[in-house]
Structures are given as C-alpha cells and as structure tokens.
Design a protein around this motif. Structure first.
Motif, mmCIF file in Angstrom:
data_model
loop_
_atom_site.group_PDB
_atom_site.id
_atom_site.type_symbol
_atom_site.label_atom_id
_atom_site.label_comp_id
_atom_site.label_asym_id
_atom_site.label_seq_id
_atom_site.Cartn_x
_atom_site.Cartn_y
_atom_site.Cartn_z
ATOM 1 N N LEU A 365 38.188 63.948 50.337
ATOM 2 C CA LEU A 365 38.280 63.172 51.580
ATOM 3 C C LEU A 365 36.909 62.756 52.125
ATOM 4 O O LEU A 365 36.840 62.016 53.110
ATOM 5 N N ARG A 366 35.843 63.222 51.511
ATOM 6 C CA ARG A 366 34.506 62.985 52.054
ATOM 7 C C ARG A 366 34.212 61.498 52.252
ATOM 8 O O ARG A 366 33.603 61.093 53.248
ATOM 9 N N PHE A 367 34.631 60.688 51.310
ATOM 10 C CA PHE A 367 34.300 59.269 51.347
ATOM 11 C C PHE A 367 34.838 58.568 52.588
ATOM 12 O O PHE A 367 34.245 57.599 53.075
ATOM 13 N N HIS A 368 35.976 59.038 53.116
ATOM 14 C CA HIS A 368 36.626 58.285 54.194
ATOM 15 C C HIS A 368 35.751 58.179 55.434
ATOM 16 O O HIS A 368 35.915 57.261 56.235
ATOM 17 N N GLY A 369 34.800 59.076 55.593
ATOM 18 C CA GLY A 369 33.851 58.925 56.683
ATOM 19 C C GLY A 369 32.916 57.747 56.471
ATOM 20 O O GLY A 369 32.377 57.184 57.425
ATOM 21 N N TYR A 370 32.743 57.351 55.204
ATOM 22 C CA TYR A 370 31.864 56.226 54.897
ATOM 23 C C TYR A 370 32.466 54.917 55.385
ATOM 24 O O TYR A 370 31.771 54.045 55.903
ATOM 25 N N GLY A 371 33.776 54.781 55.200
ATOM 26 C CA GLY A 371 34.435 53.551 55.618
ATOM 27 C C GLY A 371 34.507 53.396 57.121
ATOM 28 O O GLY A 371 34.669 52.292 57.641
ATOM 29 N N GLU A 372 34.390 54.517 57.821
ATOM 30 C CA GLU A 372 34.517 54.483 59.283
ATOM 31 C C GLU A 372 33.175 54.281 59.982
ATOM 32 O O GLU A 372 33.124 53.836 61.124
ATOM 33 N N ALA A 373 32.092 54.648 59.328
ATOM 34 C CA ALA A 373 30.767 54.501 59.939
ATOM 35 C C ALA A 373 29.728 54.383 58.834
ATOM 36 O O ALA A 373 29.899 54.918 57.749
ATOM 37 N N SER A 374 28.669 53.680 59.127
ATOM 38 C CA SER A 374 27.625 53.487 58.130
ATOM 39 C C SER A 374 26.907 54.808 57.859
ATOM 40 O O SER A 374 26.535 55.520 58.788
ATOM 41 N N TRP A 375 26.742 55.132 56.602
ATOM 42 C CA TRP A 375 26.055 56.368 56.229
ATOM 43 C C TRP A 375 24.555 56.113 56.115
ATOM 44 O O TRP A 375 24.110 55.085 55.603
ATOM 45 N N THR A 376 23.795 57.099 56.540
ATOM 46 C CA THR A 376 22.362 57.064 56.310
ATOM 47 C C THR A 376 22.077 57.392 54.847
ATOM 48 O O THR A 376 22.950 57.899 54.123
ATOM 49 N N ASP A 377 20.851 57.131 54.416
ATOM 50 C CA ASP A 377 20.470 57.531 53.058
ATOM 51 C C ASP A 377 20.626 59.038 52.889
ATOM 52 O O ASP A 377 20.991 59.525 51.810
ATOM 53 N N SER A 378 20.354 59.771 53.963
ATOM 54 C CA SER A 378 20.506 61.226 53.907
ATOM 55 C C SER A 378 21.940 61.618 53.587
ATOM 56 O O SER A 378 22.183 62.512 52.766
ATOM 57 N N ALA A 379 22.907 60.953 54.214
ATOM 58 C CA ALA A 379 24.323 61.266 53.970
ATOM 59 C C ALA A 379 24.710 60.943 52.532
ATOM 60 O O ALA A 379 25.477 61.671 51.898
ATOM 61 N N VAL A 380 24.164 59.842 52.011
ATOM 62 C CA VAL A 380 24.454 59.474 50.623
ATOM 63 C C VAL A 380 23.877 60.523 49.677
ATOM 64 O O VAL A 380 24.523 60.934 48.699
ATOM 65 N N ARG A 381 22.646 60.965 49.965
ATOM 66 C CA ARG A 381 22.040 61.997 49.123
ATOM 67 C C ARG A 381 22.884 63.272 49.123
ATOM 68 O O ARG A 381 23.072 63.896 48.084
ATOM 69 N N ARG A 382 23.368 63.666 50.291
ATOM 70 C CA ARG A 382 24.175 64.885 50.382
ATOM 71 C C ARG A 382 25.498 64.721 49.617
ATOM 72 O O ARG A 382 25.979 65.669 48.993
ATOM 73 N N TYR A 383 26.072 63.539 49.687
ATOM 74 C CA TYR A 383 27.318 63.261 48.951
ATOM 75 C C TYR A 383 27.099 63.477 47.454
ATOM 76 O O TYR A 383 27.896 64.134 46.774
ATOM 77 N N VAL A 384 25.989 62.951 46.959
ATOM 78 C CA VAL A 384 25.686 63.059 45.529
ATOM 79 C C VAL A 384 25.347 64.499 45.165
ATOM 80 O O VAL A 384 25.836 65.027 44.155
ATOM 81 N N ARG A 385 24.516 65.137 45.989
ATOM 82 C CA ARG A 385 24.122 66.506 45.671
ATOM 83 C C ARG A 385 25.325 67.438 45.696
ATOM 84 O O ARG A 385 25.477 68.300 44.829
ATOM 85 N N ASP A 386 26.189 67.289 46.705
ATOM 86 C CA ASP A 386 27.360 68.163 46.798
ATOM 87 C C ASP A 386 28.319 67.940 45.632
ATOM 88 O O ASP A 386 28.966 68.877 45.162
ATOM 89 N N ALA A 387 28.412 66.699 45.160
ATOM 90 C CA ALA A 387 29.284 66.410 44.013
ATOM 91 C C ALA A 387 28.700 66.980 42.726
ATOM 92 O O ALA A 387 29.438 67.410 41.832
ATOM 93 N N GLY A 388 27.374 66.987 42.618
ATOM 94 C CA GLY A 388 26.732 67.549 41.430
ATOM 95 C C GLY A 388 27.198 66.865 40.155
ATOM 96 O O GLY A 388 27.296 65.631 40.091
ATOM 97 N N ASP A 389 27.544 67.662 39.147
ATOM 98 C CA ASP A 389 27.955 67.075 37.873
ATOM 99 C C ASP A 389 29.387 66.554 37.901
ATOM 100 O O ASP A 389 29.894 66.062 36.890
ATOM 101 N N GLN A 390 30.042 66.642 39.060
ATOM 102 C CA GLN A 390 31.393 66.095 39.202
ATOM 103 C C GLN A 390 31.396 64.718 39.879
ATOM 104 O O GLN A 390 32.454 64.219 40.272
ATOM 105 N N LEU A 391 30.241 64.091 40.016
ATOM 106 C CA LEU A 391 30.167 62.826 40.747
ATOM 107 C C LEU A 391 31.051 61.747 40.125
ATOM 108 O O LEU A 391 31.774 61.048 40.832
ATOM 109 N N GLU A 392 30.991 61.588 38.818
ATOM 110 C CA GLU A 392 31.813 60.567 38.174
ATOM 111 C C GLU A 392 33.294 60.860 38.378
ATOM 112 O O GLU A 392 34.091 59.961 38.649
#
Length: 496
Positions: A365-392
C-alpha cells in the motif's frame, strides 16, 4: 468427423511425432530390457504430454524389473546413473539425444498407498503394467506404450478423456483418493496446467474426502500448491481448490476472502479481486521480462510474486470495519503480512520465500501515498531502500493491485506509478539507490567522535543514514560537520 474423433486423431499424430523424436533412446532402452527378459513402458505424464504434442526432456518409464536389475541395466545404457529414489523403486539416468540431454526415470511396477493415519506412502511392487496403471491418479496419466513392441496400453479410456479435457480416476475416486489424498490437489494443479475439468463423480469425492489431505506432509502439499501457482493460468485450479474444500485445510486464508456483502458492507469481492491481481501480476511478470521487444525464451514463472499477489489482501477479513457508510480495512497490510508468514511457514516454504512475500504484502500500500501527494526525493529513496531486492516485485504487485473498472482512475494510477518509476531511475543513475549507505561508515564515526564500539555508534550510523535519505549524498567535510553537530546535541552522561 466429430469433434471427439478429430481430437483423438490430432492426439495420435502428436504422439507419433513426439515418439519419433526420442526413438533412438527408447529403442536402445527397449532392446536392453527385452534382452534381459523384462518389460519396459513409457508411461504416465510422458505419454500424456506426447499426445498433447508437448513432450519435454524428462521421460518416465515403468518396468517389471526390480530396482537392482534396473540399476544394473542402466549402467550399460548411460554413464550418468543415480539412485536417490531407489527406496521408492526409481532409478534415474541421463542420455544425450539429438542435441538434448534427456532425463530418464524408470520405476518398478508399483502401488503407493497410505495407512489411514500415515503421512508417508507404503511402497508395494507389482508384477504387471495393468495393475500399475489402475493405481495411477487420473486416466490421462494411466496410459503406457510398450517400448519394445510399441503397443499402446490404455485400459481406462485415457486418450478419450484427454481429447475431452476431463480428469477422471482409473478406479473409484474414493479408493484413489484414499490411497493417496494428494491426488485431490493434483486435480487442482492439472486444472491449472492443462485447462481440464474434473468430472462430477470425481469432484463429489473430492468434496466428501477433502479433510483427508491433512495426513499428507506439508512439503508435498507445498510442492503441489507451488506447481499450481506456477502454471500459466492458476485461476481454475485455485477455484477448484476452494470449491472442493481443500483450501479450507491447506490454505484457509484463501476461501476466507469470500466476504459476505450486505447493505452495510458494500465493497468489491476480495477473493475475486485477489485472483484478478494474480492474473495481472502474471501478465506483468512476463511483459517485464522482454528484451529488445521480444519475450525472454528463458523466462521462469516467479513464485514469490504469485504468492504475494494471491495473498496480498488476506488481512482484510480480520480488519474489516465501518467508518460511517464507508467500509474500511485499516492495517490489513500489516495483519496480512503476519498471516502470510505464518501460513507459508506452516507449509514449510523456504525462509527466503516467506520473508520476501511477507515484505511485499507489508509494503503493497506504500505507493498510494504517492498518488495523493508529491513525494520528496527522500521519500523515493526510502521507498527503494525499504523494498531492497524486492523492488521489481513491488513494482509488479503495486501495478497489478489496480483492478478498478473506472478507466479514468486506472489511468491516473498507472501514470502516477510510471512517474514514480521514472524518478527512481533518475535517482538510481546518480545515487545507487539499492545500496544506499551513510556517507560515513562505522569506523569513521568512531574515529571522528573518539568513541568505542557500542550503542552510540549505532545511533550515530542511523542518524547519518537518515541524513543521506533526506539530503542525498554529502561530501566528506559536510558529512563530518553534520555528525559533529548531531553529536553535540546528544546527552552525554559522563559530561560535567
């Protein structure tokens, strides 16, 4: 020509073509066993697949020879012989033919059966192919070809059931499912893999006997479930798993998603939604494995994404509530992740699979916050880091989770995720997002602050990691200055 006759004719042509392809190998084997006074038959799934025109490189045979004799004969046939299945009457070997490595397994005529409360089959050897075939799971797998004479053996009408795409047991289904309850799950798997229907008598027996699946080991149940999910079209098999009652035992969270809806609880069907997400995830899994506009010929079905897609909403039944007139499922991602981990552990899935599926459900469900408000670069970095090797995998699951019929809403979500992926790619090009580390490592932190290893180093490391997420990479001097600023603001018990 009737449809059934035409189907039979096509199946027979397929069989001839496929058997000609492996003729050198089966002729050599046939001569070897015949000279030793033993019978040898191509059998089961190999015959079925030959009739379907899809015979692979794994060949199954059955023989009158005992395992010791089979092993001795195979050593004359191949230098690569293995005996890991010998206690069950199976000897294996490999042989090159027409540029392909054929994997061969030869099993003594046998009948596996269970004691009423046993989880392990009792292996009993037989003395003729007819008795061997009657004890197989379904008529479409109860056909054989005499390797020496090329005679086709089909005592239970398997070729007609194959042409009609029907699953039926060679003997009474009550006897067959009592002998090996896992056959009920195989019916679900073949419904997915082959697109076959289960005949009514067999289905009624599955419903009546579904609880007997409890005596089968978790590992065997897990393997059948995985094969079902790895089929090109798992939905029919999953529907059969639920309709028969088997899912109530092996995967109860699946039928639990068939939530009742009334004037108070109006929401989409969670069960059907989950199957649609699975369908869409499979399509995306394949589409994203293209190279230069062409499908990858070595593509392998992805068990992690398919389990995550199927189970991503299993937390909804436990979290359903009402907020005024609106149905809510607060924290179903967290609850669902816990339920999924518990179920997958019970089925003895590997830890890596359990962890990956749990993580994806927790983050879907993490992505749905993106559609509701613009994410900072920091938020994008955290999204990627938290996903780790499961990003794809997370990309696929998140995109697949959109099943709305509202074309405008679906297009908005798709474009928003396109934008997020583009931003991830931009940042990845300069920052190696998947392996983000603080600008100072632990040794540097200890040297700069003059402290020994301990909890303070860990806290400093986490602060610098947070800074890296929020601000992006810093040069060394700026990183040192930030560390000292943070350190000066910390309470120090030993000070003054």
């Amino acid at each position: 020509m009737s449809d059934s006759s035409q189907a039979l004719s096509v199946a027979q042509r397929h069989a001839v073509d496929e058997l000609l392809r492996i003729t050198p190998v089966i002729d050599e084997l046939g001569a070897l066993f015949h000279k030793a006074g033993e019978e040898l038959y191509l059998v089961g799934g190999s015959v079925r697949d030959a009739l379907l025109g899809r015979l692979g490189h794994d060949l199954d045979f059955t023989t009158s020879a005992d395992p010791d004799t089979t092993e001795r004969l195979l050593h004359r046939f191949s230098s690569a012989v293995w005996t890991v299945g010998k206690e069950f009457g199976t000897i294996g070997a490999s042989k090159k033919s027409n540029g392909h490595e054929l994997q061969i397994e030869i099993t003594t005529f046998r009948a596996d059966a269970y004691e009423p409360d046993s989880r392990k089959p009792i292996v009993a050897y037989g003395d003729n192919v007819q008795d061997d075939l009657v004890r197989r799971d379904f008529t479409v797998n109860a056909m054989a070809i005499d390797v020496h004479s090329k005679a086709f053996v089909d005592p239970h009408g398997g070729i007609r059931d194959l042409a009609a795409k029907v699953l039926r047991t060679p003997t009474a289904p009550e006897i067959s499912f009592s002998d090996d309850p896992l056959r009920m799950m195989r019916a679900c798997r073949f419904a997915a893999q082959l697109g076959f229907k289960v005949d009514p008598v067999t289905f009624n027996a599955m419903k009546a006997m579904h609880e007997r699946i409890e005596i089968v080991s978790p590992e065997r149940v897990r393997d059948e479930l995985s094969k079902l999910l790895l089929a090109d079209a798992p939905r029919p098999g999953l529907n059969l798993l639920v309709a028969s009652g088997l899912a109530d035992i092996v995967l109860p969270e699946l039928p639990a998603m068939r939530l009742e809806r009334d004037e108070h609880f109006r929401h989409k069907d969670v069960y059907e939604h989950s199957l649609t997400v699975l369908d869409q995830a499979i399509a995306l899994e394949k589409a994203r494995d293209y190279k230069d506009g062409k499908p990858n010929p070595h593509h392998q079905p992805d068990l992690v994404i398919r389990l995550a897609a199927l189970l991503h909403d299993i937390g909804k039944p436990a979290t359903r509530g009402l907020d005024g007139d609106k149905v809510t499922f607060h924290h179903h991602d967290i609850v669902g992740a816990k339920l999924a981990r518990k179920r997958l552990r019970a089925l003895h899935y590997p830890k890596a699979v359990v962890d990956a599926v749990g993580q994806l459900i927790e983050q879907h469900l993490r992505f749905h916050g993106y559609g509701e408000a613009s994410w900072t670069d920091s938020a994008v970095r955290r999204y990627v880091r938290d996903a780790g090797d499961q990003l794809e995998h997370l990309h696929i699951l998140t995109r697949s989770d959109c099943t709305t019929r509202n074309a405008r809403k679906a297009d908005t979500l798709r474009r928003a995720y396109d934008e997020l992926e583009a931003r991830i790619d931009e940042l990845a090009a300069t920052e190696e997002l998947k392996s983000i580390r603080p600008d100072l490592n632990g040794d540097e932190i200890m040297t700069i602050l003059g402290i020994a290893p301990g909890p303070q180093v860990g806290r400093a490391y986490q602060h610098m990691l947070s800074v890296r997420m929020d601000q992006g990479p810093l040069d060394h001097d700026a990183a040192v200055a930030e560390l000292k600023r943070w350190w000066a603001a910390q309470p120090h018990p030993d000070a003054g």
